[in-house]
Design a protein around this motif. Structure first.
Motif, mmCIF file in Angstrom:
data_model
loop_
_atom_site.group_PDB
_atom_site.id
_atom_site.type_symbol
_atom_site.label_atom_id
_atom_site.label_comp_id
_atom_site.label_asym_id
_atom_site.label_seq_id
_atom_site.Cartn_x
_atom_site.Cartn_y
_atom_site.Cartn_z
ATOM 1 N N ILE A 41 0.744 6.216 -5.035
ATOM 2 C CA ILE A 41 -0.558 5.803 -4.484
ATOM 3 C C ILE A 41 -0.471 4.391 -3.920
ATOM 4 O O ILE A 41 -1.017 4.106 -2.836
ATOM 5 N N LEU A 42 0.222 3.503 -4.607
ATOM 6 C CA LEU A 42 0.345 2.122 -4.134
ATOM 7 C C LEU A 42 1.110 2.046 -2.816
ATOM 8 O O LEU A 42 0.729 1.294 -1.900
ATOM 9 N N LEU A 43 2.166 2.826 -2.686
ATOM 10 C CA LEU A 43 2.907 2.850 -1.422
ATOM 11 C C LEU A 43 2.026 3.372 -0.294
ATOM 12 O O LEU A 43 2.049 2.845 0.831
ATOM 13 N N SER A 44 1.238 4.387 -0.609
ATOM 14 C CA SER A 44 0.326 4.946 0.393
ATOM 15 C C SER A 44 -0.744 3.932 0.797
ATOM 16 O O SER A 44 -1.075 3.787 1.984
ATOM 17 N N LEU A 45 -1.282 3.197 -0.185
ATOM 18 C CA LEU A 45 -2.293 2.177 0.110
ATOM 19 C C LEU A 45 -1.736 1.072 1.007
ATOM 20 O O LEU A 45 -2.401 0.625 1.947
ATOM 21 N N ALA A 46 -0.524 0.636 0.722
ATOM 22 C CA ALA A 46 0.087 -0.418 1.530
ATOM 23 C C ALA A 46 0.265 0.044 2.965
ATOM 24 O O ALA A 46 0.054 -0.722 3.915
ATOM 25 N N HIS A 47 0.634 1.318 3.118
ATOM 26 C CA HIS A 47 0.804 1.875 4.471
ATOM 27 C C HIS A 47 -0.535 1.995 5.191
ATOM 28 O O HIS A 47 -0.671 1.604 6.354
ATOM 29 N N GLU A 48 -1.544 2.499 4.472
ATOM 30 C CA GLU A 48 -2.876 2.666 5.070
ATOM 31 C C GLU A 48 -3.468 1.341 5.517
ATOM 32 O O GLU A 48 -4.120 1.253 6.571
ATOM 33 N N GLN A 49 -3.270 0.296 4.708
ATOM 34 C CA GLN A 49 -3.865 -1.009 5.000
ATOM 35 C C GLN A 49 -2.948 -1.906 5.828
ATOM 36 O O GLN A 49 -3.263 -3.063 6.069
ATOM 37 N N ASN A 50 -1.809 -1.342 6.240
ATOM 38 C CA ASN A 50 -0.854 -2.084 7.068
ATOM 39 C C ASN A 50 -0.455 -3.409 6.413
ATOM 40 O O ASN A 50 -0.414 -4.464 7.054
ATOM 41 N N ILE A 51 -0.189 -3.348 5.107
ATOM 42 C CA ILE A 51 0.231 -4.523 4.345
ATOM 43 C C ILE A 51 1.748 -4.555 4.283
ATOM 44 O O ILE A 51 2.400 -3.527 4.038
ATOM 45 N N ALA A 52 2.320 -5.725 4.508
ATOM 46 C CA ALA A 52 3.774 -5.851 4.662
ATOM 47 C C ALA A 52 4.541 -5.491 3.404
ATOM 48 O O ALA A 52 5.649 -4.966 3.473
ATOM 49 N N VAL A 89 4.038 -4.178 -0.956
ATOM 50 C CA VAL A 89 3.100 -3.587 -1.920
ATOM 51 C C VAL A 89 2.444 -4.633 -2.803
ATOM 52 O O VAL A 89 1.252 -4.538 -3.129
ATOM 53 N N SER A 90 3.181 -5.657 -3.197
ATOM 54 C CA SER A 90 2.646 -6.668 -4.115
ATOM 55 C C SER A 90 1.353 -7.295 -3.606
ATOM 56 O O SER A 90 0.480 -7.674 -4.386
ATOM 57 N N ALA A 91 1.230 -7.408 -2.278
ATOM 58 C CA ALA A 91 0.083 -8.095 -1.687
ATOM 59 C C ALA A 91 -1.227 -7.341 -1.865
ATOM 60 O O ALA A 91 -2.305 -7.889 -1.559
ATOM 61 N N LEU A 92 -1.174 -6.110 -2.344
ATOM 62 C CA LEU A 92 -2.399 -5.354 -2.585
ATOM 63 C C LEU A 92 -3.279 -6.018 -3.643
ATOM 64 O O LEU A 92 -4.478 -5.785 -3.705
ATOM 65 N N THR A 93 -2.703 -6.863 -4.487
ATOM 66 C CA THR A 93 -3.452 -7.428 -5.625
ATOM 67 C C THR A 93 -3.919 -8.859 -5.373
ATOM 68 O O THR A 93 -4.168 -9.599 -6.327
ATOM 69 N N GLN A 94 -4.080 -9.236 -4.134
ATOM 70 C CA GLN A 94 -4.432 -10.625 -3.849
ATOM 71 C C GLN A 94 -5.757 -11.045 -4.481
ATOM 72 O O GLN A 94 -5.973 -12.229 -4.768
ATOM 73 N N ASP A 95 -6.637 -10.079 -4.775
ATOM 74 C CA ASP A 95 -7.934 -10.411 -5.365
ATOM 75 C C ASP A 95 -8.023 -10.037 -6.858
ATOM 76 O O ASP A 95 -9.091 -10.164 -7.463
ATOM 77 N N ASP A 119 12.471 -11.284 1.581
ATOM 78 C CA ASP A 119 11.352 -11.676 2.448
ATOM 79 C C ASP A 119 10.701 -12.943 1.873
ATOM 80 O O ASP A 119 10.164 -12.907 0.761
ATOM 81 N N PRO A 120 10.730 -14.061 2.587
ATOM 82 C CA PRO A 120 10.148 -15.297 2.050
ATOM 83 C C PRO A 120 8.655 -15.186 1.765
ATOM 84 O O PRO A 120 8.113 -15.927 0.943
ATOM 85 N N ARG A 121 7.977 -14.246 2.428
ATOM 86 C CA ARG A 121 6.541 -14.064 2.192
ATOM 87 C C ARG A 121 6.285 -13.554 0.771
ATOM 88 O O ARG A 121 5.265 -13.876 0.159
ATOM 89 N N VAL A 122 7.218 -12.750 0.252
ATOM 90 C CA VAL A 122 7.065 -12.224 -1.103
ATOM 91 C C VAL A 122 7.143 -13.361 -2.120
ATOM 92 O O VAL A 122 6.326 -13.451 -3.045
ATOM 93 N N LYS A 123 8.105 -14.231 -1.952
ATOM 94 C CA LYS A 123 8.235 -15.373 -2.864
ATOM 95 C C LYS A 123 7.006 -16.277 -2.796
ATOM 96 O O LYS A 123 6.468 -16.712 -3.822
ATOM 97 N N LYS A 124 6.541 -16.561 -1.580
ATOM 98 C CA LYS A 124 5.367 -17.422 -1.413
ATOM 99 C C LYS A 124 4.150 -16.811 -2.098
ATOM 100 O O LYS A 124 3.365 -17.507 -2.764
ATOM 101 N N TYR A 125 3.992 -15.489 -1.952
ATOM 102 C CA TYR A 125 2.857 -14.788 -2.547
ATOM 103 C C TYR A 125 2.894 -14.895 -4.075
ATOM 104 O O TYR A 125 1.896 -15.250 -4.723
#
Length: 464
Positions: A275-286, A288-294, A431-437
């Motif tokens: 489900i998480l992989l599908s959500l990342a694809h649906e929301q065009n998120i680079a 999976v980890s970034a799904l939890t920003q909130d 990916d440096p974005r993953v570390k920054k996140y």
């Protein structure tokens, strides 16, 4: 499994429950009934406490026994033997009540370096405090215990389950020529750069060193408690697998999710990962980890074992909404995994600040079979994670001990090198974005505990 087993002179069970039911004759590791006793023991500042991170945990044996003595006096008077589960099993099998150096050192405050001959020569003053510190037991009110293990006596081999896992996995490293990304494992110090994560209901973080390292809030240093001739540092999180089960099973979407997983013949956790992989694809998120920003989780639902050593710490979930969907459960599940991984990062960083040089993790246990769980730990800690070829590392650790006892190998380390083997290696994202996140979320993770301390203080003042 840190379990206190109570039996009488005939080996019959003695109740440690208010019910008086003799079948309830064990206190499991995660029982926190002895928080007050642990605090009183720690207030005495005994020298032995420096060998368990500066203070005993309510998960250790001395506070547990003190609770029984103070609350169940009839049971206390009936008990002839208090034993760890591994020692109890050895006793049941052989009738020999010789105790393990692993259990007595790690959970009973026995100072095992009494067995190190060169220690006698290098620091005779410290030898006075080796073995059992009788003054400590008298001061905490347990002087009536019979502590019969004497320095120099041969010790029957048994290990706590997590420590057996460490023996079963710590030498599971790839051949040097098979990869250039794993640090060179050729010299003896290489083992000191590794930390084993034994991932189950709780997680134990096991690292060894040639020098004794005193680390506030982290158990140890324990001499030869896991790998012979090395000091053991033992960090831990009291709820990891248990916490994930709690989060998932208590969500309103859990029954529906379980049905969907069953229809696909996969586990509920495999379905959540999909489900998480599908959500990342649906929301065009680079990633999976970034799904939890909130959504942010402090995973101290059963206190903090390391490195804060705060059994009163509580869990925190920040970012809840009225959403009751399976997708929301998947996000909460991911945020919880991340919270646990930030806890591991905190332990690794804390150990390294105090003298360790950990740069590689090895993972075993049930949670190690969850690919998302392992990848998040790699990304968050920045360490490659080696998974052993053998799935049941605790059993392999027991087999190592058996092989040595059968004289198939000259020593435990030789058997470990021969029988441990690496499987898959999981690397941190490049990916440096993953570390920054994750760096940003880690700071929020640390702040959640500081805010809790502030809230605790404010409420304590309000109640004065």
């Amino acid at each position: 499994m840190l379990v206190a087993v109570a039996v009488d002179a005939d080996g019959s069970p003695v109740s440690v429950s208010w019910s008086g039911d003799a079948r309830r004759n064990i206190i499991v590791w995660m029982d926190h009934r002895a928080v007050d006793q642990a605090e009183r023991i720690n207030a005495r500042n005994s020298p032995v406490l420096q060998y368990c991170g500066g203070g005993v945990s309510p998960e250790m044996q001395a506070p547990k026994l003190l609770w029984v003595k103070e609350n169940l006096q009839e049971s206390w008077s009936m008990v002839c033997r208090w034993m760890d589960l591994s020692d109890w099993l050895a006793y049941r099998a052989t009738g020999d009540d010789t105790r393990s150096l692993c259990t007595t050192v790690c959970k009973w405050t026995y100072l095992g370096h009494a067995h190190m001959e060169q220690w006698k020569e290098s620091d005779s003053r410290d030898m006075e405090a080796c073995g059992w510190d009788e003054v400590f037991w008298e001061e905490i009110g347990l002087g009536d215990l019979e502590l019969g293990l004497l320095p120099g006596i041969p010790v029957g081999t048994s290990l706590i389950d997590a420590h057996a896992g460490g023996v079963g996995v710590m030498e599971s490293v790839p051949d040097a020529e098979s990869t250039t990304d794993i640090p060179d494992e050729s010299d003896e110090q290489a083992i000191c750069h590794r930390m084993v994560l034994v991932c189950g209901t709780s997680t134990c973080h096991m690292a060894v060193s040639k020098n004794k390292l005193f680390i506030p809030g982290v158990w140890g240093p324990f001499w030869s408690a896991m790998v012979p001739e090395f000091w053991l540092t033992e960090g831990g999180q009291s709820a990891t697998g248990a916490l994930l089960d709690y989060i998932v099973e208590n969500h309103v979407a859990a029954p529906l999710l379980a049905n969907h997983a069953a229809s696909q013949s996969i586990s509920i956790y495999e379905l959540l990962n999909k489900i998480l992989l599908s959500l990342a694809h649906e929301q065009n998120i680079a990633f999976v980890s970034a799904l939890t920003q909130d959504t942010h989780v402090l995973p101290d639902f059963h206190g903090n074992r390391s490195p804060l050593a705060d059994p009163k710490s509580k869990g925190v979930i920040c970012g809840l909404t009225l959403d009751t969907s399976e997708k929301h459960l998947a996000l909460l599940y991911l945020a919880t995994i991340q919270g646990i991984a930030y806890g591991t990062r905190n332990i690794v960083e804390h150990c390294n600040v105090h003298g360790h040089k950990i740069d590689t993790l090895l993972a075993c246990g049930g949670l190690a079979k969850n690919s998302l769980y392992i990848q998040e730990h790699a990304d968050i800690t920045g360490c490659p994670i080696i998974l052993p070829r053998e799935n049941e590392s605790v059993l392999l650790g027991a087999a190592v001990l058996g092989a040595v006892a059968a004289k198939k190998y000259p020593g435990v380390r030789d058997a470990m090198k021969a029988l441990n083997a690496a499987g898959k290696v999981v690397y941190p994202s490049s990916d440096p974005r993953v570390k920054k996140y994750h760096d940003a979320k880690y700071q929020i993770f640390r702040a959640l505990y500081e805010q809790q301390l502030s809230h605790r203080s404010a409420m304590a003042q309000a109640l004065q």
